[in-house]
Structures are given as structure tokens and as C-alpha cells.
Scaffold this active site. Structure first.
Site, PDB file in Angstrom:
ATOM      1  N   SER A  50      90.660  -1.280  42.234  1.00 44.20           N
ATOM      2  CA  SER A  50      91.706  -1.295  41.204  1.00 44.20           C
ATOM      3  C   SER A  50      91.573  -2.590  40.412  1.00 44.20           C
ATOM      4  CB  SER A  50      93.080  -1.256  41.884  1.00 44.20           C
ATOM      5  OG  SER A  50      94.098  -1.607  40.971  1.00 44.20           O
ATOM      6  N   TYR A  76      98.896  -4.375  48.350  1.00 45.65           N
ATOM      7  CA  TYR A  76      97.987  -3.565  47.518  1.00 45.65           C
ATOM      8  C   TYR A  76      96.959  -4.458  46.830  1.00 45.65           C
ATOM      9  CZ  TYR A  76      96.411   0.000  44.221  1.00 45.65           C
ATOM     10  OH  TYR A  76      95.634   0.879  43.492  1.00 45.65           O
TER      11      TYR A  76
HETATM   12  N1  LIG Z   1      96.877   5.718  39.954  1.00 44.63           N
HETATM   13  C1  LIG Z   1      96.514   4.518  39.539  1.00 44.63           C
HETATM   14  O1  LIG Z   1      97.077   3.953  38.574  1.00 44.63           O
HETATM   15  C2  LIG Z   1      95.358   3.805  40.199  1.00 44.63           C
HETATM   16  C3  LIG Z   1      94.845   2.682  39.550  1.00 44.63           C
HETATM   17  C4  LIG Z   1      93.799   1.986  40.137  1.00 44.63           C
HETATM   18  C5  LIG Z   1      93.278   2.417  41.339  1.00 44.63           C
HETATM   19  N2  LIG Z   1      93.787   3.517  41.953  1.00 44.63           N
HETATM   20  C6  LIG Z   1      93.206   3.912  43.237  1.00 44.63           C
HETATM   21  O2  LIG Z   1      92.667   5.203  43.126  1.00 44.63           O
HETATM   22  C7  LIG Z   1      92.701   5.858  44.389  1.00 44.63           C
HETATM   23  C8  LIG Z   1      93.375   7.221  44.226  1.00 44.63           C
HETATM   24  O3  LIG Z   1      94.694   7.008  43.759  1.00 44.63           O
HETATM   25  P1  LIG Z   1      95.568   8.146  43.072  1.00 44.63           P
HETATM   26  O4  LIG Z   1      96.246   7.518  41.931  1.00 44.63           O
HETATM   27  O5  LIG Z   1      94.775   9.389  42.875  1.00 44.63           O
HETATM   28  O6  LIG Z   1      96.654   8.344  44.215  1.00 44.63           O
HETATM   29  P2  LIG Z   1      97.401   9.639  44.758  1.00 44.63           P
HETATM   30  O7  LIG Z   1      97.573  10.632  43.686  1.00 44.63           O
HETATM   31  O8  LIG Z   1      98.575   9.128  45.489  1.00 44.63           O
HETATM   32  O9  LIG Z   1      96.326  10.219  45.806  1.00 44.63           O
HETATM   33  C9  LIG Z   1      95.978   9.486  46.944  1.00 44.63           C
HETATM   34  C10 LIG Z   1      94.990  10.308  47.759  1.00 44.63           C
HETATM   35  O10 LIG Z   1      94.655   9.571  48.955  1.00 44.63           O
HETATM   36  C11 LIG Z   1      94.853  10.425  50.087  1.00 44.63           C
HETATM   37  N3  LIG Z   1      95.218   9.621  51.244  1.00 44.63           N
HETATM   38  C12 LIG Z   1      96.230   8.717  51.367  1.00 44.63           C
HETATM   39  N4  LIG Z   1      96.248   8.203  52.590  1.00 44.63           N
HETATM   40  C13 LIG Z   1      95.224   8.781  53.271  1.00 44.63           C
HETATM   41  C14 LIG Z   1      94.736   8.660  54.592  1.00 44.63           C
HETATM   42  N5  LIG Z   1      95.303   7.825  55.475  1.00 44.63           N
HETATM   43  N6  LIG Z   1      93.667   9.400  54.940  1.00 44.63           N
HETATM   44  C15 LIG Z   1      93.086  10.261  54.077  1.00 44.63           C
HETATM   45  N7  LIG Z   1      93.506  10.405  52.820  1.00 44.63           N
HETATM   46  C16 LIG Z   1      94.566   9.690  52.426  1.00 44.63           C
HETATM   47  C17 LIG Z   1      95.952  11.399  49.661  1.00 44.63           C
HETATM   48  O11 LIG Z   1      95.834  12.616  50.358  1.00 44.63           O
HETATM   49  P3  LIG Z   1      96.727  13.090  51.584  1.00 44.63           P
HETATM   50  O12 LIG Z   1      98.118  12.546  51.355  1.00 44.63           O
HETATM   51  O13 LIG Z   1      96.627  14.579  51.513  1.00 44.63           O
HETATM   52  O14 LIG Z   1      96.061  12.506  52.789  1.00 44.63           O
HETATM   53  C18 LIG Z   1      95.564  11.637  48.201  1.00 44.63           C
HETATM   54  O15 LIG Z   1      94.565  12.630  48.128  1.00 44.63           O
HETATM   55  C19 LIG Z   1      93.459   4.920  45.316  1.00 44.63           C
HETATM   56  O16 LIG Z   1      92.539   4.169  46.092  1.00 44.63           O
HETATM   57  C20 LIG Z   1      94.202   4.000  44.363  1.00 44.63           C
HETATM   58  O17 LIG Z   1      94.502   2.752  44.932  1.00 44.63           O
HETATM   59  C21 LIG Z   1      94.826   4.228  41.414  1.00 44.63           C
END
Ligand SMILES: NC(=O)c1ccc[n+]([C@@H]2O[C@H](COP(=O)([O-])OP(=O)(O)OC[C@H]3O[C@@H](n4cnc5c(N)ncnc54)[C@H](OP(=O)(O)O)[C@@H]3O)[C@@H](O)[C@H]2O)c1
Length: 256
Positions: free
Chosen positions: A138, A151
Site C-alpha cells: 500500500s 496497517y
Molecule cells: N482498498 C484500498 O484502498 C487498498 C489500498 C492499498 C492497498 N490495499 C491492499 O489490497 C489488498 C486487498 O484489499 P481490498 O481493498 O481488496 O480489501 P477487501 O475488499 O477487504 O478484501 C480483502 C480480501 O482479503 C481476504 N482475507 C482477509 N483476511 C484473510 C485471511 N486471514 N486469510 C485469507 N484471506 C483473507 C478477504 O477474504 P475472506 O474474508 O473471504 O477471507 C478478501 O478476499 C489488501 O492487502 C490491502 O491492504 C487496499
């Protein structure tokens, strides 16, 4: 011929968008997360569209669970050519309600989870002399941020870990790509009440990442570019001024 890509955190958000983009680009996709019904539905959808896809339930923070999922997906779809460590969690914590267990769990999932994903994929990649590791870090890796203690720390750790790993893998045929997105419209950011400049759609981010994966180039991809520039330049101003601006920015959310 594009190979087999495993994506952790593929049930929703950026991971699911990556699965769709990679399937369109001809890759076989192995999906990992905890919510089986969402993985099943996405797999069925991708398969209907003509892609090869399979799912395995795992908690990435548990090495044994991640290893079992990896083995099942390699049996179903062949050797893993690309591992995308995407699974992550975020929670905003105020000092009045600070809970160490919540903070430590963020580090477990975001850091240990990404290391576990890399750890199960690396031996095969190194033995074949070919492979790609991708981690979704991130732009929060670039600065300490109020309220996002665990985070920001977790993302600094994964960026640093995978960038360091890249040195050792450079002559082993394995590339490492560290993706540092700004804000993306997913469940993770749905409850943010502060302004989120440059918010991207998960599908647009996924297309950019897939293009980079197809190029085979590792390195660091901070997107949108102005987020990386702004956070990079912010290192040049005195810390107390940055802290004041960051607090003001987040407080804007309280008035919305
Ligand atoms: N959204 C943003 O603005 C943003 C910005 C920068 C970086 N990111 C990064 O991008 C990645 C994806 O984020 P997102 O925005 O798509 O979030 P999201 O919509 O909340 O999705 C998170 C995903 O991670 C899975 N997950 C969470 N805990 C887990 C565990 N213990 N084991 C296996 N799977 C797990 C969840 O699936 P289940 O709950 O089904 O397990 C879900 O598929 C993350 O690493 C986040 O930090 C996001």
C-alpha cells in the site's frame, strides 16, 4: 501460454478483480480466501466464461492452511507460475479504544500472511528457475499515518521484506513486484469518512497489475503516481508539519 496464478484474498475486492482480469488474459487462476461461498461463486463465473479456475479455503496467517491450499491448487491447475499475496485487513484505531490484539492480528494477516504465500511458492519457482512473486502492499508503506498504526507498519514491513527478497531472487529467474496502491473502492475503504483523493476502481488497478505481470518486470509500482510523489515529497517537510496536516485531513472525516 500464460500459466497458473494463485491469488490470496480473492473472494472480493482487488483480489477478485485480479482474478477476473487474469482469467481474461488467459491465465489459470487459483483462488484463496476464507469465505468458501464467495470463492465457489467466482470460480463458477470464471469457468462459465471459459477460464480454468479452482478455489481453496485458507487463512493466510496460518502457514499449514496456506500450504494445504497451495498444494490443492497446484494439483488442480499445475505449477504456480505467479503468486499474488493480496489478502489483507485494515482497521482504524483510536487511542481510547486501542486494542493490542487487533493491531497484532493486522500484522499477522498482512505480514505473516504475505510471507506464508511467498514461502509456499518459492521452492518450486527457484527449482524451475522461473516465477513471479507479487505482493499488494500500500502507499501507506511510505509514511507513518495517524490511526493506521498497525496497517502502516504492516505495509512498510511487506514492502521492505519483498524488496529485500528481490535482491536474492534476481539471479534465480524469479521476479518480485511490490504494488503500493493509493485508495481503491472496495469493502476495505467503504466506511472511510475522510476524503480519498485519486480513488481507483479495483478493476482498473487490476488491469494495470496484470499488464505489469505480463511484462514479467518486477520492481515497485506505486499508483496513482501522484500519491507516491506526494508521500515521497512529504518526507522533505518537517515531521511536525506533516503530522499536523495528516491529523487535519483525517479530522475532515469527522465533520462529514
Ligand atoms: N482498498 C484500498 O484502498 C487498498 C489500498 C492499498 C492497498 N490495499 C491492499 O489490497 C489488498 C486487498 O484489499 P481490498 O481493498 O481488496 O480489501 P477487501 O475488499 O477487504 O478484501 C480483502 C480480501 O482479503 C481476504 N482475507 C482477509 N483476511 C484473510 C485471511 N486471514 N486469510 C485469507 N484471506 C483473507 C478477504 O477474504 P475472506 O474474508 O473471504 O477471507 C478478501 O478476499 C489488501 O492487502 C490491502 O491492504 C487496499
Amino acid at each position: 501460454m500464460p500459466g497458473h496464478v494463485i491469488i490470496t484474498g480473492a473472494s472480493v475486492g482487488i483480489g477478485a478483480a485480479l482474478a477476473r482480469s487474469l482469467a481474461r488474459a488467459g491465465y489459470s487462476v487459483g483462488l484463496v480466501a476464507r469465505r468458501q461461498e464467495l470463492l465457489e461463486a467466482l470460480t463458477a463465473d470464471l469457468t462459465r466464461g471459459g477460464a480454468k479456475a479452482a478455489w481453496a479455503v485458507a487463512d493466510v496467517s496460518d502457514e499449514g492452511s496456506m500450504r494445504a491450499a497451495f498444494t490443492a491448487l497446484e494439483e488442480a491447475l499445475g505449477p504456480c507460475e505467479v503468486m499474488i499475496a493480496n489478502a489483507g485487513i485494515l482497521s482504524f484505531q483510536r487511542p481510547e479504544t486501542f486494542d493490542a490484539e487487533v493491531a497484532v492480528n493486522i500484522l499477522r494477516v498482512n505480514v505473516e500472511g504475505a510471507i506464508n504465500a511467498a514461502g509456499v511458492a518459492l521452492p518450486g519457482m527457484v527449482a524451475r528457475g522461473r516465477g513471479q512473486l507479487v505482493v499488494i502492499s500500500s502507499s501507506a508503506a511510505l509514511r507513518a499515518l495517524p490511526g493506521w498504526h498497525a496497517y502502516a507498519a504492516s505495509k512498510s514491513a511487506v514492502s521492505s521484506f519483498f524488496r529485500s527478497l528481490a535482491f536474492d531472487l534476481a539471479d534465480k529467474g524469479v521476479s518480485v513486484l511490490v504494488v503500493q496502491p493509493g485508495f481503491v473502492a472496495t469493502d476495505m475503504t467503504a466506511n472511510n469518512r475522510f476524503p480519498m483523493p485519486g480513488t481507483m476502481q479495483a478493476s482498473d488497478l487490476a488491469e494495470g497489475i496484470v499488464a505489469r505481470v505480463q511484462s514479467g518486470r518486477g520492481g515497485v509500482m506505486t499508483t496513482p503516481w501522484f500519491m507516491g510523489l506526494a508521500l515521497g515529497l512529504s518526507r522533505l517537510i518537517p515531521g511536525f508539519l506533516f503530522d499536523r496536516a495528516a491529523r487535519w485531513f483525517l479530522r475532515l472525516g469527522e465533520t462529514r
